[in-house]
Design a protein around this motif. Structure first.
Motif, PDB file in Angstrom:
ATOM      1  N   ASN D  31       0.859  -1.187   0.000  1.00 56.23           N
ATOM      2  CA  ASN D  31       0.000   0.000   0.000  1.00 56.23           C
ATOM      3  C   ASN D  31       0.900   1.244   0.000  1.00 56.23           C
ATOM      4  O   ASN D  31       2.120   1.117   0.096  1.00 56.23           O
ATOM      5  CB  ASN D  31      -1.006  -0.042   1.157  1.00 56.23           C
ATOM      6  CG  ASN D  31      -0.366   0.152   2.504  1.00 56.23           C
ATOM      7  OD1 ASN D  31       0.759   0.641   2.617  1.00 56.23           O
ATOM      8  ND2 ASN D  31      -1.073  -0.243   3.540  1.00 56.23           N
ATOM      9  N   PRO D  32       0.330   2.445  -0.112  1.00 55.34           N
ATOM     10  CA  PRO D  32       1.170   3.643  -0.216  1.00 55.34           C
ATOM     11  C   PRO D  32       2.078   3.864   0.992  1.00 55.34           C
ATOM     12  O   PRO D  32       3.064   4.582   0.908  1.00 55.34           O
ATOM     13  CB  PRO D  32       0.155   4.783  -0.356  1.00 55.34           C
ATOM     14  CG  PRO D  32      -1.050   4.158  -0.932  1.00 55.34           C
ATOM     15  CD  PRO D  32      -1.101   2.778  -0.338  1.00 55.34           C
ATOM     16  N   ILE D  86       6.076   8.707  -3.076  1.00 52.00           N
ATOM     17  CA  ILE D  86       4.619   8.687  -3.099  1.00 52.00           C
ATOM     18  C   ILE D  86       4.162   9.820  -2.196  1.00 52.00           C
ATOM     19  O   ILE D  86       4.522   9.862  -1.008  1.00 52.00           O
ATOM     20  CB  ILE D  86       4.064   7.343  -2.585  1.00 52.00           C
ATOM     21  CG1 ILE D  86       4.504   6.205  -3.514  1.00 52.00           C
ATOM     22  CG2 ILE D  86       2.547   7.398  -2.483  1.00 52.00           C
ATOM     23  CD1 ILE D  86       4.169   4.828  -2.993  1.00 52.00           C
ATOM     24  N   ASN D  87       3.455  10.764  -2.771  1.00 48.72           N
ATOM     25  CA  ASN D  87       3.004  11.942  -2.020  1.00 48.72           C
ATOM     26  C   ASN D  87       1.552  11.744  -1.628  1.00 48.72           C
ATOM     27  O   ASN D  87       0.667  11.795  -2.483  1.00 48.72           O
ATOM     28  CB  ASN D  87       3.141  13.197  -2.893  1.00 48.72           C
ATOM     29  CG  ASN D  87       4.489  13.243  -3.595  1.00 48.72           C
ATOM     30  OD1 ASN D  87       5.516  13.470  -2.963  1.00 48.72           O
ATOM     31  ND2 ASN D  87       4.509  12.961  -4.911  1.00 48.72           N
ATOM     32  N   ILE D  88       1.315  11.527  -0.344  1.00 54.36           N
ATOM     33  CA  ILE D  88      -0.053  11.259   0.104  1.00 54.36           C
ATOM     34  C   ILE D  88      -0.670  12.535   0.671  1.00 54.36           C
ATOM     35  O   ILE D  88      -0.075  13.213   1.507  1.00 54.36           O
ATOM     36  CB  ILE D  88      -0.100  10.128   1.142  1.00 54.36           C
ATOM     37  CG1 ILE D  88       0.541   8.864   0.558  1.00 54.36           C
ATOM     38  CG2 ILE D  88      -1.546   9.846   1.560  1.00 54.36           C
ATOM     39  CD1 ILE D  88       0.586   7.700   1.512  1.00 54.36           C
ATOM     40  N   TYR D  89      -1.861  12.829   0.180  1.00 48.97           N
ATOM     41  CA  TYR D  89      -2.645  13.986   0.612  1.00 48.97           C
ATOM     42  C   TYR D  89      -3.007  13.834   2.080  1.00 48.97           C
ATOM     43  O   TYR D  89      -3.291  12.739   2.544  1.00 48.97           O
ATOM     44  CB  TYR D  89      -3.884  14.042  -0.274  1.00 48.97           C
ATOM     45  CG  TYR D  89      -4.962  15.006   0.105  1.00 48.97           C
ATOM     46  CD1 TYR D  89      -4.738  16.383   0.098  1.00 48.97           C
ATOM     47  CD2 TYR D  89      -6.234  14.536   0.423  1.00 48.97           C
ATOM     48  CE1 TYR D  89      -5.764  17.265   0.406  1.00 48.97           C
ATOM     49  CE2 TYR D  89      -7.262  15.415   0.723  1.00 48.97           C
ATOM     50  CZ  TYR D  89      -7.017  16.779   0.720  1.00 48.97           C
ATOM     51  OH  TYR D  89      -8.030  17.634   1.014  1.00 48.97           O
ATOM     52  N   LEU D  91      -5.161  13.407   4.629  1.00 52.97           N
ATOM     53  CA  LEU D  91      -6.575  13.070   4.771  1.00 52.97           C
ATOM     54  C   LEU D  91      -7.011  13.229   6.211  1.00 52.97           C
ATOM     55  O   LEU D  91      -6.383  12.688   7.123  1.00 52.97           O
ATOM     56  CB  LEU D  91      -6.797  11.636   4.318  1.00 52.97           C
ATOM     57  CG  LEU D  91      -6.462  11.417   2.838  1.00 52.97           C
ATOM     58  CD1 LEU D  91      -6.203   9.958   2.577  1.00 52.97           C
ATOM     59  CD2 LEU D  91      -7.601  11.920   1.965  1.00 52.97           C
ATOM     60  N   GLU D  93      -9.206  11.981   8.562  1.00 53.18           N
ATOM     61  CA  GLU D  93     -10.193  10.966   8.982  1.00 53.18           C
ATOM     62  C   GLU D  93      -9.611  10.076  10.059  1.00 53.18           C
ATOM     63  O   GLU D  93      -8.455   9.804  10.082  1.00 53.18           O
ATOM     64  CB  GLU D  93     -10.629  10.113   7.797  1.00 53.18           C
ATOM     65  CG  GLU D  93      -9.529   9.334   7.173  1.00 53.18           C
ATOM     66  CD  GLU D  93     -10.072   8.397   6.095  1.00 53.18           C
ATOM     67  OE1 GLU D  93     -11.240   8.019   6.182  1.00 53.18           O
ATOM     68  OE2 GLU D  93      -9.324   8.072   5.195  1.00 53.18           O
TER      69      GLU D  93
ATOM     70  N   ILE E   7      -5.971  10.444  -3.666  1.00 50.57           N
ATOM     71  CA  ILE E   7      -5.328  10.738  -2.379  1.00 50.57           C
ATOM     72  C   ILE E   7      -3.863  11.149  -2.501  1.00 50.57           C
ATOM     73  O   ILE E   7      -3.184  11.308  -1.488  1.00 50.57           O
ATOM     74  CB  ILE E   7      -5.450   9.550  -1.399  1.00 50.57           C
ATOM     75  CG1 ILE E   7      -4.743   8.302  -1.964  1.00 50.57           C
ATOM     76  CG2 ILE E   7      -6.901   9.243  -1.089  1.00 50.57           C
ATOM     77  CD1 ILE E   7      -4.530   7.231  -0.896  1.00 50.57           C
ATOM     78  N   THR E   9      -0.098  11.754  -5.296  1.00 50.82           N
ATOM     79  CA  THR E   9       0.582  11.633  -6.584  1.00 50.82           C
ATOM     80  C   THR E   9       1.806  10.738  -6.415  1.00 50.82           C
ATOM     81  O   THR E   9       2.196  10.404  -5.299  1.00 50.82           O
ATOM     82  CB  THR E   9       1.046  13.008  -7.095  1.00 50.82           C
ATOM     83  OG1 THR E   9       1.892  13.595  -6.093  1.00 50.82           O
ATOM     84  CG2 THR E   9      -0.125  13.929  -7.372  1.00 50.82           C
TER      85      THR E   9
END
Lengths: 93, 93, 93, 93, 93
Positions: D31-32, D86-89, D91, D93, E7, E9
């Motif tokens: 996964n990311p 990998i650039n994860i926003y 989030l 939550e 989510i 890039t």
């Protein structure tokens, strides 16, 4: 391609013409450590392997037509290599 | 190909033309020991099998067009063999 | 093909041209007893069904192009039949 | 395409001609965040990566024929990019 | 097509030519209520969406070649619509 283990064969008298004369084997997918991952496929054996051997499975349509020797065969998975050794990198986790 | 058991039929009046006249059966995938593995498919029967019988399912597009007898059929899975016996290798684990 | 239930619709203003004008519906896969199996698809409706109805879904590319009426549509799944009844064989297990 | 980590290689002497000369690597999907997601693929390396590197895997048939350099290869998955980051926003939550 | 959320890039310097110049985004599949369903895809953005937006993903080969603007691209999934609203039928269960 997936890693799998050959674990048996399938006998069938009533079948469509396009698979007549094939020697179908039973494969189960495994992880690199040899543990079954819960999926089973009926496959054509393209290289000549026996029970208990580790193999690579392909589901490429055109490649399988060639391996099975029947155009438009319904067979969807074939043994394309016998695995000698899986070399796993020493992962630190 | 996958191992499955035929467990019923489906009745449908309203459908696209390309599946009119087909006899759709309900299949559930099983493992080599006969235990259901939780997937269900609506399939065309290419060999003539009854409820409770063990079969091989194929999802090869071109092969299925041939079995169904309709070009460009939306049917995606077909019974291509009735299984007489699954011979499982004596695995020592 | 898979058994599914139509449970809604999707509204989209910004989209690629090849899906403009389509009426996308929300489907969830179910088992033959009607229980959801956890997968959701956005589908084209090829037969005209409403919410709560049980359908058969196909993901055959060429068949879907025909149903959608757009060549090379990115839509990958379509309702091809409304299910009247699923007849399950009395399994003794 | 899927995110994966290269974790080893596979050695095979007996195989179909169409994969002879290829350098097969062992990849596991992640996964990311880098956690393995339980799937393993034997892949062709289209860019030249080493063990422990994060990559993108493609299973596009025509693209893989080009990468492997063999028409109608049974190889179904290939490394098409080495991932730098990998650039994860963020989030909420 | 699948419902997903954008989510992030992916940055990659070393890659095959056929994906050079593309802007790859990270998507995770979600159910109609917005909960992640555990699958991640690296996708081409065919419509121009930002992080946190809900989209429809397609994995149709020919449609993706068109969207990416590269024939025989190894990219296998693309954003084909930005979702405004998912309308779920009031299910009584």
């Amino acid at each position: 391609m997936l890693i799998a283990e050959i674990i048996g064969t399938v006998t069938s008298t009533i079948k469509v013409k396009k698979i007549a004369g094939t020697k179908l084997k039973l494969a189960r997918t495994i992880n690199p450590d040899g543990e079954p991952t819960g999926k089973y496929f009926i496959v054509e054996d393209g290289v000549g392997v026996g029970n208990g051997e580790i193999v690579l499975l392909s589901d490429d349509d055109i490649a399988i037509n060639r391996i099975v020797g029947i155009q438009q065969t319904p067979i969807k998975s074939a043994v394309v290599a016998k695995v000698d050794k899986i070399n796993i990198y020493d992962l630190e986790e």
